[in-house]
Design an enzyme around this catalytic site. Sequence first.
Site: not given
Length: 405
Positions: A82-84
Amino acid sequence: MQDPRGLAGERTSPRTQEPMLRLTWTDPVTGTHGYLVVHTLVSGLATGGTRMRAGCTLSEVEDLARGMAAKTATFDLPVGGAKGGIDFDPKDPGAVGVLERFCQAMRPWLDAHWVTAEDLGVPQHLIDDVFERLGLEQSYHAAIRRSPDPARTLRRVHAGLNAPVPGGLLLGDVVGGYGVAQACLGAASAWGWEPAATTVAIQGIGTMGGGAAWYLHEAGMRVVAVADAAGTLYDPAGLDVPALLELRDAYGEVDRSRLPGSVRQLPRDAVVGVSADILVPAAISYALTPDNVPDVAAKVVVEAANAATTPEAEAMLAARGIPVVPDFVANAGAAAWAWWLLLGQVGADPVDSFHRLQTEMRSKVALLLAAWFADGVPPRTTAEELAAANRAARLAAGDAGVTIP
């Protein structure tokens, strides 16, 4: 900033898989946008840092989430990717408030499914401070809460992150850069270069680039150029890396007023064309594009920054006989180590962590470059095949859930 990958089309299939979730957040105070992209969940968990920079886009975060999924699969970690990302200047006085509101909005994911950490513009101590204020203790919270004794696991994580290492730094701050250095040393070994005869140019001197520079210098390699936001610092005889790192400010920029006379100051983008055996883009995504690939003078590129090379640029480099060790291998040290720490496979002794990371990183780089030398297979292709094989094996074994001791 326009995303070059969006202009040129996608990579081969592992880079075009649809993520399971794209989420866009609007800050009620500033109106800025933040993004969460969950590419894959494994045992209900995904991992990936949170970055902040002006101009951050959803497509950028999506690309980085894909890279995280490849990273966890390549190192056979029991977690998805995932990534923000937040479209805001991290130097703005309001940046901490924006980060805190973003994390509050993402709390359902951060509480149970998304293990995040530092990234561009967001140091680990800052995101941990935000998590503590939100009552989540530490940014690995979603994994730690699965432990039968979360307090004990949290103590182990804190001990590992804060273990002192030579140079007066902490293990959690340098392990990513150490991994990049080991990727560079693995590349040098593949060519049969002695460290003392190998030169390196590094774009970026923050956490990742600075750590890589430190450990390459310690290994005897000659770091001839580093670049920060203000320009490129160059000395063909080799920079005094420890002294240079002491001159950095909180944003990874070097105080020019205290530089030795032997250091030449060049334009920021000049680092790409410096004559060196290894080029390490360790600053921004999409640093190498078709526009500057003709300037590259290195024999190999080791991606320390996420998505440092556009697909077209990588193809152009390959056509020139310059392989690219991809980000999801070269810069995976911090992510892999964090999960080894969570899983109790390493502890607070830096010697154990460095040995594990050195062994795994060098073996993977050797595999990638052996295929390059033997058959001209791009390192990214070999790495993607390894990730796919690990994913398939994990799927065949069934999802028994992650056990956090």
